[in-house]
Design an enzyme around this catalytic site. Structure first.
Site, short mmCIF file in Angstrom:
data_model
loop_
_atom_site.label_atom_id
_atom_site.label_comp_id
_atom_site.label_asym_id
_atom_site.label_seq_id
_atom_site.Cartn_x
_atom_site.Cartn_y
_atom_site.Cartn_z
N HIS A 327 0.66 -1.21 0.00
CA HIS A 327 0.04 0.06 -0.03
C HIS A 327 0.98 1.24 0.09
O HIS A 327 2.03 1.28 0.71
CB HIS A 327 -0.88 0.04 1.25
N ARG A 347 -6.40 10.48 -0.61
CA ARG A 347 -5.96 10.86 -1.91
C ARG A 347 -7.19 11.02 -2.82
O ARG A 347 -7.27 11.74 -3.68
CB ARG A 347 -4.81 10.09 -2.33
#
Ligand SMILES: Cc1cc2nc3c(=O)[nH]c(=O)nc-3n(C[C@H](O)[C@H](O)[C@H](O)COP(=O)(O)OP(=O)(O)OC[C@H]3O[C@@H](n4cnc5c(N)ncnc54)[C@H](O)[C@@H]3O)c2cc1C
Ligand code: SF4
Ligand code: SF4
Ligand code: FES
Lengths: 557, 258
Positions: A327, A347
């Site tokens: 990740h 994000r």
């Protein structure tokens, strides 16, 4: 622990300097350019999977010659935890229609569906019911539920693109077609989705999606799904029995070669016992706690890839295990929170990823592998990582942008979990960015199966992170919670039908384990390694040296 | 597996050779251990030599396996935290409470209504709450437990659901309640009732499920399954991306695959 130390505070200034202009660009819809497919390939050279010694060939079993992470190969090329001759298969502790190994999302969803088909179910799980990766998922669950702009067609394209077009098409089809049903199913069980006043599901983008289809429950989507499923299972206690702290160490087959139960280890009393069943569902999840290439991980304590070992020894092939998902955004500072996941939703909500100069170097919504590779490249080759006080490198994730883009208080409201966590370390992530680095996250591949959940072994059904094929070489965020619900439900149904209609009584056997031991010997593998691992070893080596009379089998005393 | 030092291993707290690492004394169930000052309570247990079976699930503050109570010798106050999230402090006397018995009602969500009557029938104890606030003080997630219990007594399920949303079901509140209520079981019932009956239903999801059941997408998706990799890549590259800041009314230019 009080906030960022002075060196980092100084570097933070650069982020603050560039922030207003970056926010303005975002508001105008100007994004940092995304990489073309060709550029992506170049960039992926910085991904840990592409490093020289990242793979080794397996020397035994159905995938002989297949090269995957050496940490997993070590476990595949290991002996059973217990001498099969010592297990008395005539002594059966529990007998049931459907045995489910693993009490995470996939296992629990399977239990509900199997129960609805009128079968008796046992869930046996290593730690507590719900101590699982499902509990930890934060960001959300994908599904094309908004017919005016999205459909399973686009979802299919996104899944394939994320998986490098290598995914098994039939599995992807089932995933995307069943997806909206799963969303409705969870809603009917009372899951608290984020919704607008008129009931419209709030949805966001995730890396690699072309439509905003990430449904969520604040930043604890997995916990909300897990506790909802678990609560429902607990209300069906008449038919769904849960054995906690019971780790499967071997599958039991019968004389017809059908799966007919498993051998378990009571983690507390250290006894072995047998469970006999008409059908078995393997749903043991992932393997982050193997710390592949020494990476920190987001996974729960019991994510040691046990199901891979059990299935493989019984003869099920592995697929797509040659890639591992990192990740892109794990915490690198403060040290106490190291490895913890910062959901991609940050994000998705607009937070830029920045180097030591406060500058963007990658679009924040690239697929995970590309995003991770870009962060690693920035910290290594490019040399613009942010040094942490513990001598590591990271990059900034500029969370304060989210409040500027979506209104004061958004960070606290949409990300309460992480807001509280960082507040404990006196960092207010709605005002200051976070320091992140890639962390070991998802298994990508696993046991081979078909859209009905079946493996090559009759009576052995699999679901969830332990399987391979759905996500090809790289899973997109939000497709795994979906995977465990879609294929968990299917597994429950298939297992119940198998138990009722096709299961064939027969003498129980562990011959396959003995045969596997024989193969190890033939391949010249002499080892005292044992598998499955069950729990990682976080003991203090100095203490262990003084435990003069303690006996360890693998990592466990 | 070898005994490599892991990123996550507590032994890492020992630091690099030659480096002076400050250690602090802590008292695990009354017995003193010296552990590196930077560790969480969970890692301190491991550093001390425990192999955790109980009291350790997610290692990330969400599963509720590791509820811990502690206090300092000169303090009147009992403090709480999750062992995986709380950094050790000198002279803390601590114990984990990885399990606390609490009864849970059995119910079929389809057959109960989202109101006070349901709550009271399943959990008659609700009304025994004396609003002493001990539970709130015992909650490692900083949840206003007493307030959601007050809301539960009024039948205000919305409030219970909202206030209890971050509950990790660790059981510390129940362990301290003078009238022996299992607050968190009441809370999850309220949340599920709220999610099912009070939050407005998502109509677009139902509409989509209907279209899927009618087979609307079978041929479209099957078309893609038959497409070769190069063509698939082309379709992928050309797919229209919904702008991040698009509103709910955004629609794509191409609607033939919807
Ligand atoms: C931090 C984090 C965040 C994530 N965020 C997202 C997200 O936002 N969206 C998304 O879609 N996905 C996300 N994922 C991925 C997703 O949560 C998991 O892939 C998925 O939940 C796996 O479900 P599962 O049921 O297959 O396995 P798990 O939920 O891990 O359950 C496996 C169970 O099997 C048990 N078990 C293991 N070995 C044995 C054994 N030998 N015997 C008996 N029991 C055993 C385990 O203890 C566990 O209870 C995230 C994962 C993590 C770790
Ligand atoms: S501790 Fe018990 S009695 Fe006191 S406020 Fe909480 S629920 Fe009520
Ligand atoms: S409300 Fe109770 S069970 Fe929930 S987190 Fe707080 S103390 Fe734990
Ligand atoms: S181990 Fe899960 S909350 Fe601490």
């Amino acid at each position: 622990m009080s906030g960022y130390p002075p060196e980092l505070k100084r570097l933070l200034k650069k982020v603050e300097e560039t922030r207003p202009a970056r926010v303005e660009r975002k508001k105008r819809g100007e994004e940092f350019p995304v990489l073309s497919l060709q550029e992506r390939e170049e960039r992926l050279k910085f991904h840990p999977d592409y490093k020289g010694e990242s793979r080794r060939e397996i020397r035994v079993g159905p995938n002989k010659g297949y090269a995957i992470s050496p940490e997993i190969v070590d476990l595949l090329e290991a002996k059973s935890r217990v001498d099969p001759d010592q297990i008395d298969l005539s002594e059966i502790e529990y007998e049931t229609d459907v045995l489910i190994i693993g009490g995470g999302g996939a296992g629990t969803a399977a239990a509900l569906l199997a129960q609805e088909q009128g079968t008796k179910v046992i869930i046996a799980t290593k730690l507590r019911h719900g101590d699982a990766n499902t509990m930890m998922a934060e960001g959300g669950i994908q599904a094309a539920t908004k017919g005016d702009k999205d459909s399973p067609y686009y979802h299919y394209l996104d899944v394939m693109g994320g998986g490098h077009f290598k995914n098994t098409p039939e599995l992807v089809r089932t995933l995307v077609i069943e997806a909206p049903k799963v969303i409705a199913w969870l809603e009917s069980m009372g899951m608290m989705y984020g919704k607008t006043e008129d009931g419209t599901m709030r949805t966001l983008h995730g890396g690699g999606t072309c439509r905003q289809r990430m449904h969520y429950a604040a930043d604890i989507t997995g916990a909300e799904i897990m506790r909802t499923l678990r609560d429902e299972a607990r209300s069906r206690i008449e038919d769904i029995k849960v054995l906690e702290f019971s780790a499967a160490v071997e599958l039991i087959l019968n004389e017809h070669g059908h799966c007919a139960g498993a051998v378990f280890y009571n983690m507390e009393t250290e006894e072995y016992f047998n469970v006999k069943a008409k059908a078995v569902i393997l749903a043991t999840g992932g393997s982050g706690r193997l710390h592949i290439q020494g990476f920190m991980t987001t996974n729960h304590y019991g994510a040691t890839g046990d199901g891979l070992i059990l299935g493989y020894r019984a003869g099920v092939k592995l697929s797509f295990l040659h890639t591992v998902q990192y990740h892109p955004t794990g915490v690198v500072f403060p040290e106490q929170a190291e490895g913890l996941l910062i959901t991609e939703k940050f994000r998705g909500a607009g937070a830029n990823v920045l180097n030591v100069d406060g500058e963007q170097f990658v679009n924040e919504r690239e697929p995970r592998d590309v995003e991770s590779a870009s962060v690693i490249r920035e910290c290594t080759d490019v040399g613009k990582g942010v040094p942490t006080p513990t001598g590591k490198l990271g990059v900034w994730l500029d969370s304060p942008m989210i409040d500027m883009l979506r209104g004061e208080g958004t960070v606290q409201k949409e990300f309460p979990g992480k807001h509280i966590l960082f507040r404990r370390y006196e960092i207010d992530i709605s005002k200051e960015p976070m320091l992140i680095y890639p962390t070991l996250h998802y298994q990508n591949g696993g046991l081979e199966f078909n859209p009905e959940g079946e493996t090559v072994i009759p009576g052995l059904i699999v679901a969830g992170e332990v399987t391979g094929g759905v996500h090809g070489e790289n899973r997109l965020m939000g497709n795994s919670l979906l995977d465990v619900c879609v294929f968990g439900r299917i597994a429950g149904r298939t297992a119940a039908a198998y138990a009722k209609e096709r299961a064939k009584e027969g003498r129980l056997s562990l011959e396959h384990v003995k045969k596997y031991h024989g193969e190890l010997e033939e391949a010249g593998i002499v080892t005292d390694r044992v598998a499955p691992m069950l729990l990682p070893d976080y003991g203090n080596p100095e203490v262990r040296e003084r435990q003069l009379t303690a006996h360890y089998v693998g990592t466990i005393r | 597996m070898g005994r490599k030092k892991r990123e996550d291993s507590p032994s890492k707290g020992e630091g690099k050779p030659g480096e002076e690492v400050p250690k602090v004394p802590i008292f695990i169930m009354g017995k003193m251990y010296e552990v590196p000052a930077s560790l969480t309570i969970q890692k301190a247990f491991e550093y001390a030599g425990y192999q955790l079976i109980r009291g350790c699930g997610c290692r990330g503050g969400i599963c509720g396996a590791c509820g811990t109570v502690y206090r300092f010798p000169d303090s009147q106050k009992i403090e709480v935290g999750l062992a995986c999230q709380t950094v050790v402090q000198p002279n803390m006397y601590l114990t984990m409470i990885p399990f606390f018995p609490a009864n849970r009602a059995i119910y079929d969500l389809e057959k109960i209504r989202p109101d006070l009557e349901s709550l009271m029938k399943l959990y008659p104890d609700v009304m025994r709450c004396v609003q002493c606030n001990t539970c709130t003080k015992a909650c490692p997630m900083d949840i206003e437990v007493m307030d959601y219990m007050a809301a539960a007594m009024r039948g205000d399920l919305v409030k219970v659901a909202e206030l209890s949303f971050d509950c990790v079901m660790c059981g510390l509140c129940a362990s301290r309640c003078p009238v022996e209520i299992a607050q968190y079981h009441i809370a999850i019932l309220a949340r599920r009732l709220y999610g099912k009956y009070i939050l407005p239903k998502s109509e677009h999801t139902d509409a989509m499920v209907k279209r899927i059941e009618e087979g609307t997408y079978e041929s479209k998706v099957e078309g893609l399954m038959k497409t070769d990799e190069d063509q698939l890549k082309k379709l992928y590259n050309e797919r229209e991306i919904e702008p991040e800041r698009a509103g709910e009314d955004w629609t794509p230019k191409d609607s033939q695959y919807l």
